[in-house]
Design an enzyme around this catalytic site. Structure first.
Site, PDB file in Angstrom:
ATOM      1  N   GLN A 175     -41.704 -28.959  -2.418  1.00 10.26           N
ATOM      2  CA  GLN A 175     -42.628 -28.043  -1.741  1.00 10.26           C
ATOM      3  C   GLN A 175     -43.789 -28.833  -1.153  1.00 10.26           C
ATOM      4  OE1 GLN A 175     -44.385 -25.165  -4.413  1.00 10.26           O
ATOM      5  NE2 GLN A 175     -44.261 -26.529  -6.166  1.00 10.26           N
ATOM      6  N   HIS A 197     -40.151 -26.092   1.855  1.00 13.74           N
ATOM      7  CA  HIS A 197     -40.921 -24.907   1.466  1.00 13.74           C
ATOM      8  C   HIS A 197     -41.838 -24.490   2.621  1.00 13.74           C
ATOM      9  CE1 HIS A 197     -43.996 -22.425  -0.613  1.00 13.74           C
ATOM     10  NE2 HIS A 197     -42.945 -22.008  -1.299  1.00 13.74           N
ATOM     11  N   ASP A 239     -40.391 -20.885   3.071  1.00 10.26           N
ATOM     12  CA  ASP A 239     -40.907 -19.657   2.471  1.00 10.26           C
ATOM     13  C   ASP A 239     -41.925 -19.047   3.437  1.00 10.26           C
ATOM     14  OD1 ASP A 239     -41.808 -17.624   0.871  1.00 10.26           O
ATOM     15  OD2 ASP A 239     -42.277 -18.875  -0.857  1.00 10.26           O
ATOM     16  N   GLU A 276     -36.962 -17.825   2.727  1.00 10.82           N
ATOM     17  CA  GLU A 276     -37.391 -17.102   1.535  1.00 10.82           C
ATOM     18  C   GLU A 276     -38.433 -16.039   1.877  1.00 10.82           C
ATOM     19  OE1 GLU A 276     -39.621 -18.070  -2.733  1.00 10.82           O
ATOM     20  OE2 GLU A 276     -38.628 -19.678  -1.625  1.00 10.82           O
ATOM     21  N   ASP A 310     -37.708 -13.287  -3.216  1.00 11.31           N
ATOM     22  CA  ASP A 310     -38.865 -13.739  -3.974  1.00 11.31           C
ATOM     23  C   ASP A 310     -39.767 -12.549  -4.289  1.00 11.31           C
ATOM     24  OD1 ASP A 310     -40.969 -15.007  -5.179  1.00 11.31           O
ATOM     25  OD2 ASP A 310     -41.638 -16.084  -3.411  1.00 11.31           O
ATOM     26  N   GLN A 332     -34.641 -16.316  -6.197  1.00  8.68           N
ATOM     27  CA  GLN A 332     -35.499 -17.228  -6.938  1.00  8.68           C
ATOM     28  C   GLN A 332     -35.738 -16.662  -8.333  1.00  8.68           C
ATOM     29  OE1 GLN A 332     -39.772 -19.524  -7.267  1.00  8.68           O
ATOM     30  NE2 GLN A 332     -39.417 -18.295  -5.440  1.00  8.68           N
ATOM     31  N   LYS A 334     -38.161 -16.992 -10.790  1.00 11.41           N
ATOM     32  CA  LYS A 334     -39.530 -17.513 -10.810  1.00 11.41           C
ATOM     33  C   LYS A 334     -39.979 -17.624 -12.263  1.00 11.41           C
ATOM     34  CE  LYS A 334     -43.413 -17.161  -7.632  1.00 11.41           C
ATOM     35  NZ  LYS A 334     -42.897 -17.945  -6.501  1.00 11.41           N
TER      36      LYS A 334
END
Length: 423
Positions: A175, A197, A239, A276, A310, A332, A334
């Site tokens: 990321q 990311h 993302d 994402e 997400d 994801q 998380k």
């Protein structure tokens, strides 16, 4: 071997807490901070220093193992637990949690983790046991079981869930933070399997018509060919924090939307692309409906872009709902939002046999201790990819997660499965 005592020490985390709603609503970034008032409950400002709560679990032989309570960068958003304050939850860990676990057999990881999950919320002050608390204490329980059994955490998890661990490192996802170009170039030089990311968390970054994201992907594709090692074949994963929903709005299976995703695919080519959090619908049911609508629209249009769940996909029950509805190509998991690390393992395994892959994620706002624990979850469940964490500098998190997996695999392949936790 028995658990004798549990202590908790307030600590720092690898990044910051950010008020996502305030940022999406237009809080202006100035330097590293944001101007504007916070809007999410619990925040005193838009960006605050991250916190952790270090859990020390002492065994009967005097050994001390640890776990770190940590919460995601965007706490309090998308249905997540509220902002985590270490001092608030220290007495909970040293009180009701310690009372429930003291004297238990440390070798029984799964049973001890379930005991933690089952603690009566009323005994912790009327609120449910924060996911960050369950996350950190479960890491300590995993490391305690590994120490007591003379095994690695991967082996403990594998035995608990009857899995065949991965035999090679799980692909690591780097990321970039806001340094989306310089950090991406670092990733390309190091041959990171999944990147970057990108942190596209505002319309300004994505572009009024999505052109900023498209231009970035074209740049990334060019640089991958120039900087990547020989035969480098990465997967691009960006993302967008629901911002494409602001740019386009529903319905998401209409041609304007699928044509835009096709331009993203063309910009990223020849590398596969995952997007994402394309939208943030404001609730789980609506999010699932809109994600499924977009996924079906992309399939019907023959657009080879995968979408990643997400927002509103936080708990094990959420993961199951997204997978059952076919609402994402990748979910994801998380990790801090699921509570105990065993819940993350269960969520990854739930994807087995479906057409949805599991990405073992988390947050930049974790610690080295939690990142190492998650590397073992990734190996034990053979996840599709695992996040490099903690921090937003990239290099450090990539090193932590990659080296942890390599150490573990070296021990297994060498026939030495001895204890590793907290070495």
């Amino acid at each position: 071997m028995r658990i004798e005592e549990i202590r908790a020490v307030p600590g720092v985390s690898g990044f910051f807490f950010d008020d996502q709603r305030a940022i999406k609503d237009g809080a202006t970034q100035r330097g590293f901070d944001y101007d504007g008032p916070p809007v999410t409950e619990g925040f005193d400002r838009v960006r605050e220093a991250g916190e952790s709560l270090i859990v020390e679990l002492e065994l009967a032989d005097g050994t001390v193992v640890t776990g770190d309570c940590a919460a995601v960068q965007y706490s309090g958003a998308g249905g997540r637990d509220p902002l985590f304050r270490a001092e608030t939850y220290r007495p909970v860990v040293e009180g009701v949690v310690a009372d429930a676990l003291r004297g238990r057999d440390a070798t029984l990881f799964r049973e001890n983790a379930e005991t933690l999950e089952a603690i009566d919320p009323e005994r912790s002050g009327g609120d449910r046991l924060h996911t960050a608390v369950r996350y950190g204490v479960s890491q300590a329980l995993l490391n305690a079981a590994a120490r007591a059994r003379g095994q690695t955490p991967t082996d403990v998890l594998s035995a608990a869930y009857d899995t065949d661990p991965a035999t090679s490192p799980v692909p690591v996802f780097g990321q970039s933070g806001d340094e989306r170009r310089s950090n991406a170039e670092k990733m390309l030089i190091k041959g990171v399997p999944v990147l970057p990311h990108g942190l596209f968390n505002s319309v300004e970054k994505v572009g009024e018509g999505g052109e900023g994201l498209r231009e970035y992907l074209a740049w990334l594709s060019d640089r991958a060919g120039e900087l990547g090692p020989e035969e480098y074949a990465p997967r691009f994963h960006v993302d967008v924090y629901g911002i494409l929903g602001k740019v386009f709005g529903p319905p998401y299976d209409r041609r304007e939307v699928t044509d835009y995703f096709e331009t993203l695919r063309e910009a990223a080519a020849p590398y596969p692309l995952q997007v994402e959090g394309p939208m943030d619908a404001g609730g789980r049911a609506e999010q699932i409906e809109q994600m499924a609508e977009l996924r079906e629209g992309l399939r019907d249009a023959g657009v080879a872009v995968e979408i990643v769940a997400d927002e509103w996909c936080n708990t094990f029950e959420d993961v199951r709902a997204f997978v059952d509805a076919g609402a994402a190509d990748v979910v994801q998991v998380k990790t801090p939002d699921l509570g105990g690390v065993q819940r993350s393992a269960e969520a990854v395994l739930y994807c087995d046999g479906t057409d949805t892959r599991a990405y073992l994620g988390g947050t930049c706002n974790e610690t080295v201790t939690s990142a190492r624990a998650c590397a073992h979850v990734a190996l034990a469940t053979d996840a599709a990819q695992v996040l490099a964490k903690p921090g937003m500098g990239f290099d450090e998190g990539f090193m932590v997660v990659t080296n942890e997996m390599r150490r573990m695999l070296s021990r297994r392949q060498g026939g030495r499965q001895g204890v590793q936790a907290d070495d």
